[in-house]
Design a protein around this motif. Structure first.
Motif, mmCIF file in Angstrom:
data_model
loop_
_atom_site.group_PDB
_atom_site.id
_atom_site.type_symbol
_atom_site.label_atom_id
_atom_site.label_comp_id
_atom_site.label_asym_id
_atom_site.label_seq_id
_atom_site.Cartn_x
_atom_site.Cartn_y
_atom_site.Cartn_z
ATOM 1 N N ASP A 81 14.022 17.853 -5.945
ATOM 2 C CA ASP A 81 15.029 17.075 -6.686
ATOM 3 C C ASP A 81 16.137 16.590 -5.764
ATOM 4 O OD1 ASP A 81 13.824 17.189 -9.165
ATOM 5 O OD2 ASP A 81 14.818 19.057 -9.715
ATOM 6 N N ILE A 82 16.611 17.466 -4.896
ATOM 7 C CA ILE A 82 17.670 17.078 -3.958
ATOM 8 C C ILE A 82 17.166 15.998 -3.005
ATOM 9 C CG2 ILE A 82 19.094 17.931 -2.047
ATOM 10 C CD1 ILE A 82 19.288 20.585 -3.632
ATOM 11 N N ALA A 83 15.916 16.116 -2.556
ATOM 12 C CA ALA A 83 15.333 15.080 -1.693
ATOM 13 C C ALA A 83 15.221 13.756 -2.439
ATOM 14 C CB ALA A 83 13.967 15.530 -1.198
ATOM 15 N N GLY A 84 14.824 13.800 -3.704
ATOM 16 C CA GLY A 84 14.733 12.575 -4.497
ATOM 17 C C GLY A 84 16.081 11.915 -4.691
ATOM 18 N N ILE A 85 17.109 12.729 -4.930
ATOM 19 C CA ILE A 85 18.454 12.178 -5.101
ATOM 20 C C ILE A 85 18.932 11.534 -3.806
ATOM 21 C CG2 ILE A 85 20.871 12.851 -5.466
ATOM 22 C CD1 ILE A 85 19.812 14.892 -7.524
ATOM 23 N N SER A 86 18.692 12.205 -2.686
ATOM 24 C CA SER A 86 19.145 11.635 -1.412
ATOM 25 C C SER A 86 18.382 10.359 -1.057
ATOM 26 C CB SER A 86 19.024 12.677 -0.300
ATOM 27 O OG SER A 86 17.682 13.036 -0.110
ATOM 28 N N ILE A 87 17.084 10.315 -1.334
ATOM 29 C CA ILE A 87 16.305 9.098 -1.072
ATOM 30 C C ILE A 87 16.784 7.949 -1.955
ATOM 31 C CG2 ILE A 87 13.999 8.083 -1.379
ATOM 32 C CD1 ILE A 87 12.877 10.763 -0.377
ATOM 33 N N ALA A 88 17.041 8.243 -3.223
ATOM 34 C CA ALA A 88 17.500 7.183 -4.133
ATOM 35 C C ALA A 88 18.869 6.666 -3.715
ATOM 36 C CB ALA A 88 17.546 7.718 -5.567
ATOM 37 N N ILE A 89 19.773 7.559 -3.315
ATOM 38 C CA ILE A 89 21.102 7.118 -2.879
ATOM 39 C C ILE A 89 20.994 6.262 -1.615
ATOM 40 C CG2 ILE A 89 23.282 7.951 -1.905
ATOM 41 C CD1 ILE A 89 23.163 10.231 -3.933
ATOM 42 N N LYS A 90 20.144 6.676 -0.682
ATOM 43 C CA LYS A 90 19.966 5.898 0.542
ATOM 44 C C LYS A 90 19.382 4.526 0.240
ATOM 45 C CE LYS A 90 18.221 6.060 5.168
ATOM 46 N NZ LYS A 90 17.873 6.867 6.281
ATOM 47 N N LYS A 91 18.397 4.457 -0.663
ATOM 48 C CA LYS A 91 17.808 3.159 -1.016
ATOM 49 C C LYS A 91 18.833 2.265 -1.719
ATOM 50 C CE LYS A 91 12.898 3.628 -1.262
ATOM 51 N NZ LYS A 91 12.452 2.307 -0.906
ATOM 52 N N LEU A 92 19.660 2.855 -2.585
ATOM 53 C CA LEU A 92 20.678 2.059 -3.276
ATOM 54 C C LEU A 92 21.736 1.561 -2.298
ATOM 55 C CD1 LEU A 92 21.125 4.077 -6.579
ATOM 56 C CD2 LEU A 92 20.095 1.827 -6.302
#
Length: 134
Positions: free
Chosen positions: A111-122
Motif C-alpha cells: 500500500d505504501i509503495a502504491g501511494i508513493s508511485i501514485a504521488i510520483k506519477k501525479l
C-alpha cells in the motif's frame, strides 16, 4: 460406458448436470472442509490468514496495479486500504501478528509503495502540464 451416455450413478449424474461455475467451486469448498488445519483448528490463525490477510494482500496488489494506470484512483484506493489495514493490525496485534502477521505487514508495504508511485506519477504529470503551458 459409451461416449455420449450419461452415467448410471445418481451422484455422478447430479454432478454432470451442475453448471460450470458450481463444478469449479465444489472441489474448493470440499478442500476447505477436509483440511483439518482450517476447519478443526484449536488455533484460529489459519482462518485469519485465509479470510483476512490474503484478501487484504490481494487487494493491495490490485490497487498497486491500478496506481500505474490511474494514479488518482489508485492513490485514493490504496490510502483507504492502508487506513483500514492499520485498524486490522491494531486489532490483530494481540496474538495473530506474532504467528502469521507477514501477509498483513507485506500488504502495508505494498500500500505504501502504491501511494508513493501514485504521488510520483501525479507530480510528474503536473510538471509536464506546467511545462507545456509556458
Amino acid at each position: 460406458m459409451l461416449l455420449g451416455q450419461k452415467p448410471y450413478n445418481p451422484v455422478v449424474m447430479c454432478f454432470f448436470e451442475l453448471s460450470k461455475w458450481t463444478r469449479r467451486i465444489v472441489p474448493i469448498l470440499a478442500g476447505l472442509f477436509v483440511a483439518p488445519s482450517a476447519v478443526l483448528a484449536s488455533d484460529f490463525t489459519p482462518l485469519f490468514v485465509l479470510f483476512v490477510e490474503l484478501p487484504i494482500l490481494g487487494m493491495s496488489v490490485l490497487f498497486l496495479l491500478i496506481c500505474f494506470g490511474a494514479p488518482k484512483v489508485g492513490l485514493s484506493l490504496s490510502s483507504v486500504l492502508l487506513f483500514g489495514s492499520l485498524f486490522v493490525v491494531g486489532w490483530a496485534s494481540g496474538g495473530y501478528m506474532d504467528n502469521a502477521g507477514g501477509f498483513l505487514l507485506s500488504s502495508l508495504l505494498v500500500d505504501i509503495a502504491g501511494i508513493s508511485i501514485a504521488i510520483k506519477k501525479l507530480n510528474t504529470a503536473k510538471k509536464l502540464d506546467s511545462s507545456e503551458n509556458r
